[in-house]
Motif scaffolding. Sequence first.
Motif, PDB file in Angstrom:
ATOM      1  N   CYS A  81       0.847  -1.197   0.000  1.00 38.23           N
ATOM      2  CA  CYS A  81       0.000   0.000   0.000  1.00 38.23           C
ATOM      3  C   CYS A  81       0.880   1.244   0.000  1.00 38.23           C
ATOM      4  O   CYS A  81       1.889   1.292   0.672  1.00 38.23           O
ATOM      5  CB  CYS A  81      -0.871  -0.035   1.252  1.00 38.23           C
ATOM      6  SG  CYS A  81      -1.795   1.475   1.547  1.00 38.23           S
ATOM      7  N   HIS A  84      -7.611   1.924   3.473  1.00 36.27           N
ATOM      8  CA  HIS A  84      -8.137   0.591   3.151  1.00 36.27           C
ATOM      9  C   HIS A  84      -8.585  -0.219   4.363  1.00 36.27           C
ATOM     10  O   HIS A  84      -9.326  -1.184   4.211  1.00 36.27           O
ATOM     11  CB  HIS A  84      -7.075  -0.230   2.407  1.00 36.27           C
ATOM     12  CG  HIS A  84      -6.506   0.460   1.215  1.00 36.27           C
ATOM     13  ND1 HIS A  84      -5.204   0.889   1.148  1.00 36.27           N
ATOM     14  CD2 HIS A  84      -7.093   0.807   0.038  1.00 36.27           C
ATOM     15  CE1 HIS A  84      -4.993   1.474  -0.028  1.00 36.27           C
ATOM     16  NE2 HIS A  84      -6.109   1.448  -0.715  1.00 36.27           N
ATOM     17  N   CYS A 135      -0.501  -2.735   5.569  1.00 38.10           N
ATOM     18  CA  CYS A 135      -1.644  -2.780   4.646  1.00 38.10           C
ATOM     19  C   CYS A 135      -1.217  -3.345   3.301  1.00 38.10           C
ATOM     20  O   CYS A 135      -0.193  -2.945   2.746  1.00 38.10           O
ATOM     21  CB  CYS A 135      -2.206  -1.374   4.459  1.00 38.10           C
ATOM     22  SG  CYS A 135      -3.582  -1.332   3.299  1.00 38.10           S
ATOM     23  N   SER A 157      -0.464   4.194   0.795  1.00 41.71           N
ATOM     24  CA  SER A 157      -1.125   5.174   1.652  1.00 41.71           C
ATOM     25  C   SER A 157      -0.738   5.066   3.115  1.00 41.71           C
ATOM     26  O   SER A 157      -1.086   5.919   3.917  1.00 41.71           O
ATOM     27  CB  SER A 157      -2.646   5.025   1.551  1.00 41.71           C
ATOM     28  OG  SER A 157      -3.053   5.131   0.214  1.00 41.71           O
ATOM     29  N   SER A 158      -0.055   3.992   3.483  1.00 43.24           N
ATOM     30  CA  SER A 158       0.340   3.849   4.882  1.00 43.24           C
ATOM     31  C   SER A 158       1.621   3.042   4.957  1.00 43.24           C
ATOM     32  O   SER A 158       1.908   2.235   4.082  1.00 43.24           O
ATOM     33  CB  SER A 158      -0.760   3.150   5.689  1.00 43.24           C
ATOM     34  OG  SER A 158      -0.868   1.790   5.284  1.00 43.24           O
ATOM     35  N   CYS A 184      -4.291   1.162   8.151  1.00 48.69           N
ATOM     36  CA  CYS A 184      -4.312   2.073   7.002  1.00 48.69           C
ATOM     37  C   CYS A 184      -5.629   2.838   6.951  1.00 48.69           C
ATOM     38  O   CYS A 184      -6.701   2.235   6.897  1.00 48.69           O
ATOM     39  CB  CYS A 184      -4.141   1.265   5.717  1.00 48.69           C
ATOM     40  SG  CYS A 184      -4.266   2.252   4.217  1.00 48.69           S
TER      41      CYS A 184
HETATM   42 ZN   LIG Z   1      -3.714   0.802   2.566  1.00 45.54          ZN
END
Ligand SMILES: [Zn+2]
Length: 155
Positions: free
Chosen positions: A19, A51, A84, A21-22, A48
């Motif tokens: 991922c 998600h 994540c 995003s995190s 995350c």
């Molecule tokens: Zn994520």
Amino acid sequence: MSSNDALWAERMSRGLRECCSSAPDSRDFSGTLRDPSHARRFVREGVCPKHGLLARGALALAASELVTNAVLYGAPPITVDIGCHISKVWLSVRDLGEGLSSLVPRTPSEGLGLGLKIVDQVSEEWGSLTLEHGSVVWCLIGTGVMQGLPERSDL
Ligand SMILES: [Zn+2]
């Protein structure tokens, strides 16, 4: 191979996407009866935000059970890792316990203690590994997010 490398290899062997995003997060616990509650908070807050929100409840439940097992039957420090992978979140709980498998069944083929039955029910997949130092139980919990579909910007 270090314990971190072994765990990362286990994750990557499953073809999981990383991922963007995190970042993976990790926290050590000292082996007290307050650890399960602190671990629940750690995973709920650290999951995350893009998600993992739907997986938070299952993640907290699994973290609580695995950390409880580690406090009761393992040896500190207890390290909780989360990460994540978009369609799934990774959770692992490791400790420095030796010979734990003789006390608590840790693999599906050996039958499940109560805590692991819960982990088995809330996760898509789980397993255990003997590390260079200690051992780890890991699980993957579905997020409800489909891999390969465009990501919704409002989540
Ligand atoms: Zn994520």
